[in-house]
Design an enzyme around this catalytic site. Structure first.
Site, mmCIF file in Angstrom:
data_model
loop_
_atom_site.group_PDB
_atom_site.id
_atom_site.type_symbol
_atom_site.label_atom_id
_atom_site.label_comp_id
_atom_site.label_asym_id
_atom_site.label_seq_id
_atom_site.Cartn_x
_atom_site.Cartn_y
_atom_site.Cartn_z
ATOM 1 N N SER A 67 -0.622 0.038 -1.438
ATOM 2 C CA SER A 67 -1.773 0.607 -0.719
ATOM 3 C C SER A 67 -1.426 1.779 0.192
ATOM 4 O O SER A 67 -2.321 2.408 0.755
ATOM 5 C CB SER A 67 -2.486 -0.476 0.094
ATOM 6 O OG SER A 67 -3.231 -1.310 -0.769
ATOM 7 N N LYS A 70 -3.326 4.960 -0.345
ATOM 8 C CA LYS A 70 -4.641 5.227 0.245
ATOM 9 C C LYS A 70 -4.576 6.334 1.300
ATOM 10 O O LYS A 70 -5.598 6.950 1.610
ATOM 11 C CB LYS A 70 -5.218 3.931 0.826
ATOM 12 C CG LYS A 70 -5.552 2.905 -0.267
ATOM 13 C CD LYS A 70 -5.811 1.507 0.263
ATOM 14 C CE LYS A 70 -6.079 0.540 -0.885
ATOM 15 N NZ LYS A 70 -6.134 -0.868 -0.460
ATOM 16 N N SER A 130 -7.719 -1.470 4.400
ATOM 17 C CA SER A 130 -6.994 -1.463 3.121
ATOM 18 C C SER A 130 -7.808 -2.078 1.985
ATOM 19 O O SER A 130 -7.287 -2.790 1.130
ATOM 20 C CB SER A 130 -5.641 -2.179 3.240
ATOM 21 O OG SER A 130 -4.751 -1.699 2.261
ATOM 22 N N GLU A 166 -6.366 0.869 -7.920
ATOM 23 C CA GLU A 166 -6.076 -0.512 -7.512
ATOM 24 C C GLU A 166 -6.393 -1.486 -8.648
ATOM 25 O O GLU A 166 -5.631 -2.423 -8.902
ATOM 26 C CB GLU A 166 -6.874 -0.868 -6.255
ATOM 27 C CG GLU A 166 -6.372 -0.220 -4.978
ATOM 28 C CD GLU A 166 -5.113 -0.874 -4.440
ATOM 29 O OE1 GLU A 166 -4.668 -1.885 -5.015
ATOM 30 O OE2 GLU A 166 -4.571 -0.372 -3.439
#
Length: 297
Positions: A67, A70, A130, A166
């Site tokens: 993550s 991101k 997240s 994701e």
């Protein structure tokens, strides 16, 4: 008398050795010793934003972001807002099919979808919380991972790859390794993102506000820092496979030091066989060692 002289010489030699060991080498040894506890690979890089001090350990390895990706996605969205392609308050329609089962506070709030959510709120969900679905919705809005990859490369961040969403990462273990970055390159990205000529002031403020609001990974970079320390950061964490290997436990960001200066830090714990508290402790101990080193300067 000779014993006394010998004792004095011995003390002098010990003092000389201690004096000869630079603070840099002491910190490097600390990081290397902490990294051994990972039973895997640790990638580390740091940069004093004001004094330009640098140090790294496995800084040029290609390590999975999870993550952490991101962060560059958020930068890309904000860049396109600055270009007039999108607006921060623009509403994005979210259907139920946009909310597959995954870690997603957005899905928890709107399980049936059929809701309009602003890009500003999606950025907050994606970075501060997240949220995986918010991430993929923003990727879809941008036009896919290639847009992020291309934009990063356009201003010199070459040692990074954003290739999978994701959802795609969740389909097979090996897919997560297609989203990688060198720790030293992530430091460069953090540094660039602080510059006044990078993004508009409004977009830059938005980026660092949502990074400071990150609630994930409280035991990682922030874990051992003085209470109230300001940390603008983005975490990333994989699952653990059947062999007990965790591909990624990561934290990257900028710490505001007690002296008011700023420290960019990345710590990636990759393919580790120790449990989550141990992996988080590695990140926290490295962050504290670097924090103390910089404050003492």
């Amino acid at each position: 008398m000779f014993r006394a002289i010998g004792f004095i010489i011995c003390c002098f030699l010990i003092a000389s050795v201690a004096k000869g060991q630079s603070p840099d080498s002491t910190l490097r040894i600390q990081v290397q010793e902490i990294a051994k506890d990972a039973k895997g690979t640790v990638g580390f890089a740091m940069l004093g934003i004001e004094n330009r001090d640098t140090m790294s350990y496995n800084g040029r390895l290609h390590l999975p972001m999870q993550s952490v990706m991101k962060f560059p996605i958020a930068i890309t969205v904000l860049h396109q807002i600055d270009e007039g392609i999108f607006k921060l308050d623009q509403l994005i329609h979210i259907g139920k099919s946009d909310l597959p089962p995954t870690y997603s506070p957005l899905r928890d709030k709107f399980p049936e979808g059929n809701v309009n959510v602003s890009i500003k709120d999606l950025l907050s969900y994606m970075v501060s919380l997240s949220d995986n679905n918010a991430c993929d919705i923003l990727l879809k809005t941008l036009g896919g991972t290639d847009v992020v990859d291309t934009y990063m490369h356009s201003f010199g961040i070459k040692q990074i790859a954003v290739k999978a969403s994701e959802f795609e990462m969740a389909q097979a273990w090996d897919v997560q390794f297609s989203n990688w970055v060198q720790p030293k390159e992530m430091i460069r990205l953090l540094d660039i993102a602080t510059k006044p000529n990078f993004l508009s002031k409004a977009s830059r403020d938005e980026l660092w506000n949502i990074m400071e609001a990150t609630s994930t990974g409280p035991n990682q970079i922030k874990g051992l820092l003085p209470a109230g320390s300001i940390v603008a950061h983005k975490t990333g964490r994989s699952g653990t496979n059947a062999k007990g290997i965790s591909a990624a436990t990561n934290d990257v960001g900028i710490i505001t030091l007690a002296n008011g200066k700023h420290l960019a830090l990345t710590v990636f714990v990759t393919n580790s066989s120790v449990d989550l508290p141990a992996r988080e402790s590695i990140i926290a101990r490295i962050a504290k060692a670097v924090y103390d080193y910089e404050v003492a300067k």
